[in-house]
Design an enzyme around this catalytic site. Sequence first.
Site, PDB file in Angstrom:
ATOM      1  N   GLY A 230      -6.162   2.217   5.084  1.00 56.06           N
ATOM      2  CA  GLY A 230      -5.915   0.825   4.736  1.00 56.06           C
ATOM      3  C   GLY A 230      -6.945   0.182   3.825  1.00 56.06           C
ATOM      4  N   GLY A 274      -7.314   7.620   3.052  1.00 51.35           N
ATOM      5  CA  GLY A 274      -6.678   8.492   2.067  1.00 51.35           C
ATOM      6  C   GLY A 274      -6.921   7.931   0.682  1.00 51.35           C
ATOM      7  CB  CYS A 341      19.660   9.816 -15.003  1.00 54.03           C
ATOM      8  SG  CYS A 341      19.594  11.140 -16.210  1.00 54.03           S
TER       9      CYS A 341
HETATM   10  C1  LIG Z   1      -1.175   7.014   5.427  1.00 56.27           C
HETATM   11  C2  LIG Z   1      -2.071   7.004   6.587  1.00 56.27           C
HETATM   12  C3  LIG Z   1      -3.451   6.959   6.413  1.00 56.27           C
HETATM   13  C4  LIG Z   1      -4.105   6.809   5.066  1.00 56.27           C
HETATM   14  O1  LIG Z   1      -3.797   5.588   4.490  1.00 56.27           O
HETATM   15  P1  LIG Z   1      -4.491   5.113   3.134  1.00 56.27           P
HETATM   16  O2  LIG Z   1      -3.806   3.833   2.816  1.00 56.27           O
HETATM   17  O3  LIG Z   1      -4.246   6.178   2.143  1.00 56.27           O
HETATM   18  O4  LIG Z   1      -5.934   4.955   3.427  1.00 56.27           O
HETATM   19  C5  LIG Z   1      -4.245   7.021   7.544  1.00 56.27           C
HETATM   20  N1  LIG Z   1      -3.715   7.140   8.779  1.00 56.27           N
HETATM   21  C6  LIG Z   1      -2.383   7.190   8.985  1.00 56.27           C
HETATM   22  C7  LIG Z   1      -1.864   7.345  10.366  1.00 56.27           C
HETATM   23  C8  LIG Z   1      -1.519   7.111   7.898  1.00 56.27           C
HETATM   24  O5  LIG Z   1      -0.199   7.151   8.100  1.00 56.27           O
END
Ligand SMILES: *Cc1c(COP(=O)(O)O)cnc(C)c1O
Length: 421
Positions: A230, A274, A341
């Site tokens: 997040g 992530g 498309c």
């Molecule tokens: C997608 C996800 C993340 C990573 O989210 P980011 O926005 O890329 O930091 C972490 N934990 C869970 C459970 C997720 O689904």
Amino acid sequence: MSKKPFVTKAQIEEIAKTYPTPFHIYDESGIRRNVEALKKAFSWNPGFREYFAVKATPNPALIRILKEYGCGVDCSSYTELMMADALGFSGDEIMFSSNATPSGEFSYCKKLNGQMNLDDLTHIDFVEKECGLPETICCRYNPGGYFQIANSIMDHPGDAKYGMTHDQLLEAFQILSKKGVKRFGIHAFLASNTVTNEYYPELAKILFQLAVEVKEKTGVKVSFINLSGGIGIAYRPDQESNDIAVIGEGVHRVYDEILCPADLGDVAIYTELGRFMMGPYGHLITKVLHLKHTYKEYVGVDACAANLMRPAMYGAYHHITVLGKEDAPLDHVYDVTGSLCENNDKFAIDRELPEIAIGDYLAIHDTGAHGYSMGYNYNGRLRSAELLLKEDGSVELIRRAETPKDYFATLDFTGVFDQFE
Ligand SMILES: *Cc1c(COP(=O)(O)O)cnc(C)c1O
């Protein structure tokens, strides 16, 4: 503020001789500096660990870089667990944060001694029947309603499919401790791609207070609190990037305020980032193939939404630099499109850019997370290669481009497609 690509036109011209566009390229140096800063920001917490969200960028070469720094992995599916397994992760180095989990996946997690993060109260039974409960269990919390910082609403957990309600979570800890689970964690993911240093501290406050309540009401003392993902990135040039040092200090402050007085001063902080770990350190490089003048000015490129879905799917902004024209005036307005498309296959709409010529290379920024990994094969388009720009300036192929043979691989039972490479 302007956004600068981490590659130059000359570099891309050289690289494209070996690896034709489109391709994703990642910046090793940027990835390393960032993970070092994250570790430093949370060094006050002895148990801290980042579990890289594999789904963001499931490439072994990149995950190995993070592994050097002690990062674990956050997996959400069978194949992501397989990748973790193949890369030598096990036990505490794995978080398994899945939802609507198919059968067989909790068993695989248990075999690897990974840490299960239960999305629902009913999953206790599900896990017990499938493979027996492990020693460590984390429960995912959803407070409902909306999530607010100061006066602005960040997201709406009440509409999200994830996690347990407050009362379900307390009940889960009671049941789990009765059933002999020994080590516990709490997890929540309440807002995505936040560009504010306040998100993690606000989330931490909610989870720390919950941990205190869990201890008082159930006697369960949690060992870790997982702040999940997040933390966002500044996709737009006018946004200010998060400062991870400030974020780490913000979490430290509420930790000292809430957990320490409640005799929970040994709780480990986990993260599952992530986007923050990889997003800014990837570019999608694409070449201009066509210029089209109709009711608007269109730039047709050799990448498409199959290589980067976020603009088509969320209307997401990705900054674009025309390589070699970094300092040229932005005196043209274009829609930059792929070849699907589908009229939403546009990397940019009404974007101010320098005058573009056929053959120009475009760097589409911030594609290092949720970029390649969201790719698909619509219109028979093939997934691109992934390249790593190493610290010494050399380039390594870390995933080859798909070929038609890959596209036909799941169909070809009789050999009719054998003629195609
Ligand atoms: C997608 C996800 C993340 C990573 O989210 P980011 O926005 O890329 O930091 C972490 N934990 C869970 C459970 C997720 O689904």
